[in-house]
Design an enzyme around this catalytic site. Structure first.
Site, PDB file in Angstrom:
ATOM      1  N   HIS A 296      -7.273   9.405  -6.096  1.00  0.00           N
ATOM      2  CA  HIS A 296      -7.135   9.080  -4.680  1.00  0.00           C
ATOM      3  C   HIS A 296      -5.781   9.601  -4.218  1.00  0.00           C
ATOM      4  O   HIS A 296      -4.763   9.428  -4.901  1.00  0.00           O
ATOM      5  CB  HIS A 296      -7.230   7.561  -4.504  1.00  0.00           C
ATOM      6  CG  HIS A 296      -6.828   7.099  -3.138  1.00  0.00           C
ATOM      7  ND1 HIS A 296      -7.274   7.726  -1.993  1.00  0.00           N
ATOM      8  CD2 HIS A 296      -6.015   6.082  -2.735  1.00  0.00           C
ATOM      9  CE1 HIS A 296      -6.749   7.116  -0.947  1.00  0.00           C
ATOM     10  NE2 HIS A 296      -5.983   6.132  -1.361  1.00  0.00           N
TER      11      HIS A 296
ATOM     12  N   CYS B 231     -10.301   2.491  -0.512  1.00  0.00           N
ATOM     13  CA  CYS B 231      -9.972   3.822  -1.060  1.00  0.00           C
ATOM     14  C   CYS B 231     -10.663   4.103  -2.385  1.00  0.00           C
ATOM     15  O   CYS B 231     -10.749   5.254  -2.807  1.00  0.00           O
ATOM     16  CB  CYS B 231      -8.469   3.973  -1.218  1.00  0.00           C
ATOM     17  SG  CYS B 231      -7.584   3.633   0.302  1.00  0.00           S
TER      18      CYS B 231
ATOM     19  N   ASN C 258      -3.634  10.620   3.372  1.00  0.00           N
ATOM     20  CA  ASN C 258      -4.493   9.613   2.741  1.00  0.00           C
ATOM     21  C   ASN C 258      -5.691   9.328   3.649  1.00  0.00           C
ATOM     22  O   ASN C 258      -5.541   8.690   4.689  1.00  0.00           O
ATOM     23  CB  ASN C 258      -3.644   8.357   2.519  1.00  0.00           C
ATOM     24  CG  ASN C 258      -4.428   7.205   1.912  1.00  0.00           C
ATOM     25  OD1 ASN C 258      -5.657   7.239   1.856  1.00  0.00           O
ATOM     26  ND2 ASN C 258      -3.727   6.177   1.477  1.00  0.00           N
TER      27      ASN C 258
HETATM   28  O1  UT7 Z   1      -4.643   4.193   0.096  1.00  0.00           O
HETATM   29  C1  UT7 Z   1      -4.317   2.860   0.031  1.00  0.00           C
HETATM   30  C2  UT7 Z   1      -3.328   2.606  -0.982  1.00  0.00           C
HETATM   31  N1  UT7 Z   1      -2.009   2.700  -0.384  1.00  0.00           N
HETATM   32  C3  UT7 Z   1      -1.016   3.140  -1.114  1.00  0.00           C
HETATM   33  O2  UT7 Z   1      -1.186   3.569  -2.225  1.00  0.00           O
HETATM   34  C4  UT7 Z   1       0.398   3.063  -0.555  1.00  0.00           C
HETATM   35  C5  UT7 Z   1       1.391   2.743  -1.643  1.00  0.00           C
HETATM   36  N2  UT7 Z   1       2.736   2.677  -1.126  1.00  0.00           N
HETATM   37  C6  UT7 Z   1       3.446   3.766  -0.758  1.00  0.00           C
HETATM   38  O3  UT7 Z   1       2.965   4.883  -0.836  1.00  0.00           O
HETATM   39  C7  UT7 Z   1       4.861   3.581  -0.265  1.00  0.00           C
HETATM   40  O4  UT7 Z   1       5.226   2.230  -0.456  1.00  0.00           O
HETATM   41  C8  UT7 Z   1       5.053   3.970   1.228  1.00  0.00           C
HETATM   42  C9  UT7 Z   1       4.969   5.464   1.397  1.00  0.00           C
HETATM   43  C10 UT7 Z   1       3.981   3.308   2.090  1.00  0.00           C
HETATM   44  C11 UT7 Z   1       6.435   3.545   1.712  1.00  0.00           C
HETATM   45  O5  UT7 Z   1       7.423   4.111   0.868  1.00  0.00           O
HETATM   46  P1  UT7 Z   1       8.557   3.214   0.209  1.00  0.00           P
HETATM   47  O6  UT7 Z   1       9.387   4.113  -0.602  1.00  0.00           O
HETATM   48  O7  UT7 Z   1       7.915   2.051  -0.474  1.00  0.00           O
HETATM   49  O8  UT7 Z   1       9.374   2.769   1.469  1.00  0.00           O
HETATM   50  P2  UT7 Z   1       9.711   1.329   2.035  1.00  0.00           P
HETATM   51  O9  UT7 Z   1       8.633   0.833   2.922  1.00  0.00           O
HETATM   52  O10 UT7 Z   1      10.200   0.413   0.956  1.00  0.00           O
HETATM   53  O11 UT7 Z   1      10.983   1.661   2.894  1.00  0.00           O
HETATM   54  C12 UT7 Z   1      12.192   2.187   2.302  1.00  0.00           C
HETATM   55  C13 UT7 Z   1      13.148   2.552   3.424  1.00  0.00           C
HETATM   56  C14 UT7 Z   1      13.346   1.406   4.419  1.00  0.00           C
HETATM   57  O12 UT7 Z   1      14.659   1.501   4.929  1.00  0.00           O
HETATM   58  P3  UT7 Z   1      15.844   0.550   4.378  1.00  0.00           P
HETATM   59  O13 UT7 Z   1      15.344  -0.847   4.581  1.00  0.00           O
HETATM   60  O14 UT7 Z   1      15.980   0.898   2.930  1.00  0.00           O
HETATM   61  O15 UT7 Z   1      16.996   0.926   5.219  1.00  0.00           O
HETATM   62  C15 UT7 Z   1      12.366   1.728   5.505  1.00  0.00           C
HETATM   63  O16 UT7 Z   1      12.750   1.169   6.752  1.00  0.00           O
HETATM   64  O17 UT7 Z   1      12.603   3.629   4.174  1.00  0.00           O
HETATM   65  C16 UT7 Z   1      12.454   3.245   5.548  1.00  0.00           C
HETATM   66  N3  UT7 Z   1      11.227   3.841   6.048  1.00  0.00           N
HETATM   67  C17 UT7 Z   1      11.203   5.016   6.697  1.00  0.00           C
HETATM   68  N4  UT7 Z   1      12.194   5.852   7.052  1.00  0.00           N
HETATM   69  C18 UT7 Z   1      11.840   6.977   7.704  1.00  0.00           C
HETATM   70  C19 UT7 Z   1       9.951   3.389   5.934  1.00  0.00           C
HETATM   71  N5  UT7 Z   1       9.097   4.254   6.504  1.00  0.00           N
HETATM   72  C20 UT7 Z   1       9.847   5.267   6.998  1.00  0.00           C
HETATM   73  C21 UT7 Z   1       9.555   6.447   7.695  1.00  0.00           C
HETATM   74  N6  UT7 Z   1      10.569   7.259   8.027  1.00  0.00           N
HETATM   75  N7  UT7 Z   1       8.288   6.785   8.017  1.00  0.00           N
END
Ligand code: UT7
Length: 328
Positions: free
Chosen positions: A255, A110, A285
């Site tokens: 980005h 990225c 993204n």
């Molecule tokens: O371009 C390359 C660089 N990449 C990045 O910059 C990505 C950086 N990271 C992020 O943007 C975020 O970490 C994500 C958007 C990828 C994920 O968001 P998050 O707030 O870190 O969510 P998480 O993976 O920690 O999940 C939190 C909760 C979980 O549920 P519990 O365990 O708290 O019950 C996940 O299962 O959200 C749940 N979850 C979702 N729920 C509904 C994860 N993805 C989804 C979804 N829909 N799509």
């Protein structure tokens, strides 16, 4: 030394995939995706390979630059989603444009557009007759999206951006690139490895994800933590090299990975969010293509104008990060 962007082009595929489309294939919601990432819709290439997206963006950049294609003396493409492991996307673009100049790809994920601009600027600066450089970012992330992983699948999209660069002997300029290879395990895509005799293979930490080949594996939380620190660090260093303060920058073009990352980094640097170009809602993204696509949209909207000082900032797999400051 610096460079001037003579022309900018982009290609965004026609197929829109909305957040609601995702609710049909996985447990998610428009509300979750919008509030956690800022994304509403992304485009999927659907039949147009990475190199052809690159060609389309390049054609528009050449037209906008009002130059003859034969005047291009260098092609650098940033991509992590090439159609072939060889030839490179740049070589395929060169073939299509009828060019015989040096053409090669770089893989900095990225951050790739910033790395590619930095590379091209160094070529232009040397006195070896390169008049214009074509710098492209073209990415088809849908090809490597893991639709079984709802936290990563929803963030990616496809697209391409291209610029024609010209050497500029003066003007604001500063560039800083960095890498933290120890974080490579937090965001990777492993190629399928055929089993064959005489080879005993081992790929350390990334073996923790059995079966996850040919898809992007992401530890979102770790990448997030890296990004909110890497962005301010890269911007600060690039501005320092350019000898200017954040107040002197008209627009920051980050980005487009997650709106919350941009908001957090802006706050940490005490820079008003209005100075950040953000179009993540409509493209998601697109890895290294996200910065040129954001710049393209800002130009079309009349937001960015000639003479503005821009600071582009990328971060991503590698882990890589970088920022580049110049006068548009
Ligand atoms: O371009 C390359 C660089 N990449 C990045 O910059 C990505 C950086 N990271 C992020 O943007 C975020 O970490 C994500 C958007 C990828 C994920 O968001 P998050 O707030 O870190 O969510 P998480 O993976 O920690 O999940 C939190 C909760 C979980 O549920 P519990 O365990 O708290 O019950 C996940 O299962 O959200 C749940 N979850 C979702 N729920 C509904 C994860 N993805 C989804 C979804 N829909 N799509």
């Amino acid at each position: 030394m610096s460079f001037l962007i003579r022309g900018l082009g982009s290609y965004s595929p026609e197929k829109n995939i909305t957040n609601d489309d995702f609710t049909k294939i996985m447990e998610t919601s428009d509300e979750w995706i919008t509030s956690r990432t800022g994304i509403k819709v992304r485009q999927y290439a659907s039949g147009t390979p990475t190199w052809k997206m690159a060609v389309r963006a390049a054609h528009e950049a050449i037209e906008a630059a009002k130059i003859d294609v034969s005047e291009i003396g260098l092609i650098v493409t940033s991509t992590i989603t090439a159609d072939f492991f060889t030839p490179s996307v740049s070589c395929l673009v060169a073939g299509e444009l009828g060019l015989f100049c040096p053409a090669f790809d770089i893989g900095a994920a990225c951050s790739g557009f910033v790395f590619a601009l930095d590379t091209a600027e160094r070529y232009l600066r040397t006195d070896d007759g390169i008049k214009y450089a074509l710098v492209i970012s073209s990415e088809m992330l849908s090809r490597y999206t893991d639709f079984e992983d709802r936290s990563s699948a929803i963030i990616f999209g496809d697209g391409a951006g291209a610029v024609i660069l010209q050497n500029a002997s003066q003007g604001v300029y500063g560039s800083y690139l960095g890498t933290d290879g120890t974080g490579g395990k937090h965001l990777f895509g492993k190629l399928p490895f055929p089993k064959y005799p005489f080879y005993d293979y081992e790929i350390t930490d990334m073996e923790d994800y059995p079966g996850k080949e040919n898809v992007i594996v992401q530890n979102g939380k770790e990448v997030y933590k890296f990004a909110v620190k890497a962005m301010p660090a890269a911007i600060e260093k690039a501005l320092e090299k350019a000898g200017i303060t954040p107040e002197q920058v008209d627009f920051f073009v980050p980005h487009q990975a997650n709106i919350r990352i941009i908001e957090t980094a802006a706050k940490a640097m005490n820079i008003p969010l209005e100075k950040f170009i953000i179009n993540i809602a409509s493209h998601a993204n697109t890895s290294s293509a996200s910065i040129p696509l954001a710049l393209y949209d800002a130009l079309k909207e009349g937001k960015v104008k000639r003479g503005d000082i821009l600071c582009l900032c990328g971060f991503g797999a590698g882990l890589t990060y970088g920022a580049i400051v110049f006068e548009y």
